[in-house]
Design a protein around this motif. Structure first.
Motif, PDB file in Angstrom:
ATOM      1  N   GLY A 241      86.520  56.405  39.749  1.00 48.95           N
ATOM      2  CA  GLY A 241      86.885  56.218  38.337  1.00 48.95           C
ATOM      3  C   GLY A 241      86.748  54.782  37.857  1.00 48.95           C
ATOM      4  N   ILE A 242      85.838  54.020  38.452  1.00 44.68           N
ATOM      5  CA  ILE A 242      85.645  52.641  37.961  1.00 44.68           C
ATOM      6  C   ILE A 242      84.314  52.520  37.208  1.00 44.68           C
ATOM      7  N   MET A 243      84.216  51.474  36.397  1.00 40.48           N
ATOM      8  CA  MET A 243      82.983  51.265  35.637  1.00 40.48           C
ATOM      9  C   MET A 243      81.856  50.811  36.564  1.00 40.48           C
ATOM     10  N   VAL A 244      80.672  51.391  36.352  1.00 40.43           N
ATOM     11  CA  VAL A 244      79.506  50.915  37.092  1.00 40.43           C
ATOM     12  C   VAL A 244      78.479  50.416  36.074  1.00 40.43           C
ATOM     13  N   GLY A 245      78.095  49.173  36.221  1.00 43.30           N
ATOM     14  CA  GLY A 245      77.096  48.588  35.331  1.00 43.30           C
ATOM     15  C   GLY A 245      75.948  48.031  36.147  1.00 43.30           C
ATOM     16  N   MET A 246      75.012  47.410  35.451  1.00 45.71           N
ATOM     17  CA  MET A 246      73.870  46.809  36.146  1.00 45.71           C
ATOM     18  C   MET A 246      73.521  45.500  35.432  1.00 45.71           C
ATOM     19  N   CYS A 247      73.271  44.457  36.223  1.00 48.09           N
ATOM     20  CA  CYS A 247      72.906  43.184  35.595  1.00 48.09           C
ATOM     21  C   CYS A 247      71.607  42.614  36.159  1.00 48.09           C
ATOM     22  N   GLY A 248      70.937  43.351  37.051  1.00 42.34           N
ATOM     23  CA  GLY A 248      69.626  42.898  37.530  1.00 42.34           C
ATOM     24  C   GLY A 248      68.597  43.112  36.428  1.00 42.34           C
ATOM     25  N   GLU A 249      67.408  42.560  36.606  1.00 47.69           N
ATOM     26  CA  GLU A 249      66.357  42.643  35.581  1.00 47.69           C
ATOM     27  C   GLU A 249      66.055  44.080  35.174  1.00 47.69           C
ATOM     28  N   ALA A 250      66.194  45.026  36.091  1.00 42.23           N
ATOM     29  CA  ALA A 250      65.846  46.421  35.808  1.00 42.23           C
ATOM     30  C   ALA A 250      66.684  47.004  34.675  1.00 42.23           C
ATOM     31  N   ALA A 251      67.869  46.423  34.438  1.00 40.34           N
ATOM     32  CA  ALA A 251      68.761  46.968  33.403  1.00 40.34           C
ATOM     33  C   ALA A 251      68.116  46.940  32.023  1.00 40.34           C
ATOM     34  N   GLY A 252      67.132  46.032  31.823  1.00 43.69           N
ATOM     35  CA  GLY A 252      66.517  45.914  30.503  1.00 43.69           C
ATOM     36  C   GLY A 252      65.223  46.693  30.374  1.00 43.69           C
ATOM     37  N   ARG A 253      64.883  47.495  31.400  1.00 43.44           N
ATOM     38  CA  ARG A 253      63.584  48.188  31.342  1.00 43.44           C
ATOM     39  C   ARG A 253      63.694  49.533  30.638  1.00 43.44           C
ATOM     40  N   PRO A 254      63.062  49.667  29.457  1.00 42.57           N
ATOM     41  CA  PRO A 254      63.174  50.918  28.703  1.00 42.57           C
ATOM     42  C   PRO A 254      62.715  52.131  29.518  1.00 42.57           C
ATOM     43  N   ASP A 255      61.769  51.927  30.456  1.00 43.91           N
ATOM     44  CA  ASP A 255      61.286  53.078  31.232  1.00 43.91           C
ATOM     45  C   ASP A 255      62.335  53.560  32.242  1.00 43.91           C
ATOM     46  N   LEU A 256      63.293  52.703  32.586  1.00 46.34           N
ATOM     47  CA  LEU A 256      64.279  53.097  33.597  1.00 46.34           C
ATOM     48  C   LEU A 256      65.665  53.380  33.018  1.00 46.34           C
ATOM     49  N   ILE A 257      65.914  52.855  31.808  1.00 50.45           N
ATOM     50  CA  ILE A 257      67.264  52.983  31.236  1.00 50.45           C
ATOM     51  C   ILE A 257      67.745  54.441  31.206  1.00 50.45           C
ATOM     52  N   PRO A 258      66.904  55.421  30.749  1.00 49.97           N
ATOM     53  CA  PRO A 258      67.408  56.800  30.726  1.00 49.97           C
ATOM     54  C   PRO A 258      67.875  57.266  32.111  1.00 49.97           C
ATOM     55  N   ALA A 259      67.130  56.904  33.155  1.00 55.48           N
ATOM     56  CA  ALA A 259      67.547  57.325  34.505  1.00 55.48           C
ATOM     57  C   ALA A 259      68.896  56.706  34.867  1.00 55.48           C
TER      58      ALA A 259
ATOM     59  N   MET B 198      72.430  58.580  35.630  1.00 47.75           N
ATOM     60  CA  MET B 198      73.161  58.422  36.889  1.00 47.75           C
ATOM     61  C   MET B 198      74.635  58.095  36.638  1.00 47.75           C
ATOM     62  N   GLY B 199      74.970  57.702  35.410  1.00 48.92           N
ATOM     63  CA  GLY B 199      76.383  57.438  35.092  1.00 48.92           C
ATOM     64  C   GLY B 199      76.702  55.983  34.808  1.00 48.92           C
ATOM     65  N   LEU B 200      75.698  55.128  34.750  1.00 43.23           N
ATOM     66  CA  LEU B 200      75.980  53.733  34.430  1.00 43.23           C
ATOM     67  C   LEU B 200      76.432  53.622  32.972  1.00 43.23           C
ATOM     68  N   THR B 201      77.469  52.812  32.716  1.00 41.80           N
ATOM     69  CA  THR B 201      77.963  52.693  31.332  1.00 41.80           C
ATOM     70  C   THR B 201      77.854  51.274  30.800  1.00 41.80           C
TER      71      THR B 201
END
Ligand code: PEP
Ligand code: MG
Length: 656
Positions: free
Chosen positions: A608-626, A630-633
């Motif tokens: 029940g904790i927040m999972v985020g992403m701060c690596g470069e991949a977080a800004g890639r439109p081709d990967l954001i939907p995936a 997966m549950g990243l908020t």
């Protein structure tokens, strides 16, 4: 007559405080010296004073001899005991510390389409194409002529006139009044070096010994620069460049040559240089520069930061390959992939022109997403936050519509100063961030540094593999003297907004527990001292395979996860993020990395904790939907990617 004291000047007598001290000393007739560790230097020479490398909290003695000795000692001791001495008109210039070359991951695959491209470090994103503006100031050499005895007086006069001309030019630049506080400080410091007896005295001595003026200036400047380079202090080492810059200016006047100036750069041109020094940078018309390509530099170098904050695409760290651009007429650069095309052919030119236009159109079209709050179909808000590393970048993040900061890299704060930043200085910086983004969260990452990026004040061992070595949380836990200052500063800043703290390079639970114990210790100390402070959420970066594999247990210990795909990819794939030869393997979309991300997301959801992403991949439109599926908020990225990411998420909801 003499008196000793402990220096309280913030960060000691570095460039500007030394200059002010000298100005004060020159107001007295007496001979005045400053003594440290038995070494005495004239208090009327800023170069000598800087070379004495007087730091905050060191003991020094002021010695004066003359009619007004008592007044001189009183005034100078008062100055040394004032923590704010020398800082009253902004201190950006002093922060223009040594350029720390550090590379970012090369994004995108190496070019394969047959167009010859040079690969460098992607230091500031965006694409540009424009006329090349090569800035390779030629090496200056003296004629090496021995003077006849009757020529010496004339040569001394010629030298003095050249110094006066350089000072007058610098005074004009200062008077033009369109310089920022930081730029003014740089020019003022250079002007002081030009006027300093250490330089002029040494040049005159060499001329009297029979050297021609140009050779004498080169000799004297090289000797003083070598002294700066030899001091065990990164900040002072970088001053060697300033001395060379001043020597160069004087030589150009003596030779009757014009400096190749950046002031004439045409609109939209691509600036090509081996390196860009403080003097050039201070005068560069940034609005006209379309892009930057440099042999030196990396993602955290001064030019990279300036390029990013002005939205100028930049490819740095090309090394000797930059010489291939010396005669280029036109250059195209891709600041996302880190590549440069020299004299693009028709097809490449058309491709880049189209991409530049498309980018401009896209930027205009994306503006409407600035204030959008993206939500998942079930109504969950997705925080789209900014990755930044300095207060200068706040504006760009807010302009883009950042919902807080998902990664504040604190390394720059440590790298820009001549020694470790004080607790007060850090508290001020973190508080400014908290206030700027409140009520949104600001996630500050504790110091993430290793032997590949040495900083003043921390001795790193020589390591075979610094990326697998003493870095990040490992180093911090071994150096509680450094770590506790940062934690105390963060507890103090938490009073001013929504501060969260995350730990880099975590690979075992004990690291989190030991940090928490230190946080508690710091909070108890602040309470006992009556210093206002507040608690903060503690999270970890998931960027080692170990952290992924223990994620279910880690999730029970922390308030959030933030996935650092840059390191996670290199460690999972065992493919160095800086090594272009294995760039193909260093791919976040590899199933091994994607399943590590998914495992992390699942472990976070189960706890029940927040999972985020701060690596470069977080800004890639081709990967954001995936990632969202997966549950990243929370996704944190460079400000330039924010509006595109918000659009991508909004489109996901609209598609349902
Ligand atoms: C990462 O590793 O993904 C990350 C965000 O940290 P850095 O790039 O600063 O190592
Ligand atoms: Mg990392």
């Amino acid at each position: 007559m003499e008196r000793s004291t402990i220096v309280r000047v913030h960060e000691g007598l570095h460039a500007r405080p030394a200059t002010r001290f000298v100005k004060l000393a020159k107001g007295f007739e007496s001979d005045v010296e400053l003594v440290k560790d038995g070494k005495a230097v004239s208090a009327k020479s800023s170069v000598k004073l800087m070379l004495l490398a007087v730091k905050e909290n060191q003991e020094v003695t002021v010695r004066a001899n003359g009619a007004d000795a008592i007044e001189a000692i009183e005034a100078l001791i008062g100055y040394l005991e004032n923590p704010r001495a020398g800082l009253d008109d902004g201190n950006e210039a002093d922060e223009a510390g040594p350029e720390a070359a550090a590379a970012v991951p090369v994004q995108g695959a190496a070019p394969t389409d047959g167009t010859p491209k040079l690969q460098g470090v992607a230091a500031s994103e965006g694409v540009a194409i424009g006329p090349a503006f090569a800035h390779f100031p030629p090496e200056i050499a003296g004629p090496g002529r021995r003077l006849q005895a009757d020529e010496i007086e004339g040569e001394l006069e010629r030298f003095r006139r050249a110094v006066a001309a350089v000072q007058a030019r610098m005074d004009r630049t200062l008077a033009e009044n369109n310089l920022s506080a930081g730029d003014r400080g740089i020019v003022a410091a250079l002007r002081d070096i030009a006027a300093d007896d250490s330089l002029t005295g040494e040049v005159e001595k060499l001329i009297k010994e029979g050297d021609d003026a140009v050779s004498a200036v080169i000799g004297a400047a090289s000797a003083i620069a070598a002294d700066f380079s030899a001091v065990d202090d990164h900040y002072l080492n970088a001053r060697a460049d300033d001395v060379h810059a001043v020597g160069r200016q004087i030589c150009l006047v003596l030779l009757g040559q014009d400096e190749v100036s950046l002031e004439t750069i045409p609109q939209g041109a691509i600036l090509i240089a081996d390196d860009i020094g403080a003097w050039d940078l201070a005068r560069a018309p940034l609005k006209r520069i379309g892009g930057v390509v440099c042999g030196h530099g990396g993602a955290t170098s001064h030019i990279a930061i300036i390029a990013r904050s002005h939205g100028i695409p930049a490819v740095l760290g090309l090394g000797d390959k930059v010489n291939e651009l010396r005669t280029a007429k036109e250059v195209a650069i891709d600041g996302n992939a880190g590549h440069v095309i020299v004299d693009p052919d028709e097809a490449a030119r058309a491709d880049f022109t189209r991409r530049v236009e498309a980018a401009a159109q896209e930027r205009a079209g994306l503006k409407v997403f600035k204030s959008v709050t993206p939500t998942r179909a079930d109504g969950t808000v997705i925080e789209v936050a900014a990755n930044i590393g300095s207060l200068e970048e706040i504006e760009a993040a807010q302009e883009a519509g950042a919902m807080g900061v998902g990664l504040f890299r604190t390394e720059l704060l440590f790298m820009r100063h001549m020694h470790l930043p004080s607790e007060d200085m850090q508290a001020e910086t973190y508080s400014a961030l908290a206030k700027a983004f409140a009520p949104h969260p600001v996630i500050v990452r504790t110091l993430d540094i290793g032997g590949d990026k040495p900083i003043a004040g921390i001795e790193f061992p020589d390591e075979e593999n610094p990326f697998l070595g003493w870095r990040g949380i490992r180093m911090c836990l071994d150096r509680p003297d450094i770590f506790k200052k940062q934690l105390r500063a963060l507890l103090r800043a938490a009073v001013h907004g929504n501060i969260k703290v995350m730990l880099p390079m975590v690979s075992e639970i004990a690291e989190v527990r030991r940090t928490r114990a230190l946080v508690d210790e710091c909070a108890a100390e602040l309470k006992a001292e009556g210093v206002p402070h507040a608690g903060f959420d503690l999270g970890v970066m998931i960027e080692t395979p170990a952290a992924v594999l223990i994620a279910p247990a880690l999730a029970k210990e922390v308030a959030f996860f933030s996935i650092g795909t840059n390191d996670l990819t290199q460690y999972i794939m065992a493919a160095d993020r800086l090594n272009p030869t294995v760039a193909k393997l260093n791919d976040v979309t590899n199933p091994a990395v994607m399943s590590a991300i998914e495992l992390t997301a699942r472990a976070g959801a189960a706890a029940g904790i927040m999972v985020g992403m701060c690596g470069e991949a977080a800004g890639r439109p081709d990967l954001i939907p995936a990632f969202i599926n997966m549950g990243l908020t929370e996704l944190s990225m460079s400000p330039a990617s924010i509006q595109r990411a918000k659009k991508t998420i909004a489109a996901m909801t609209a598609d349902r």
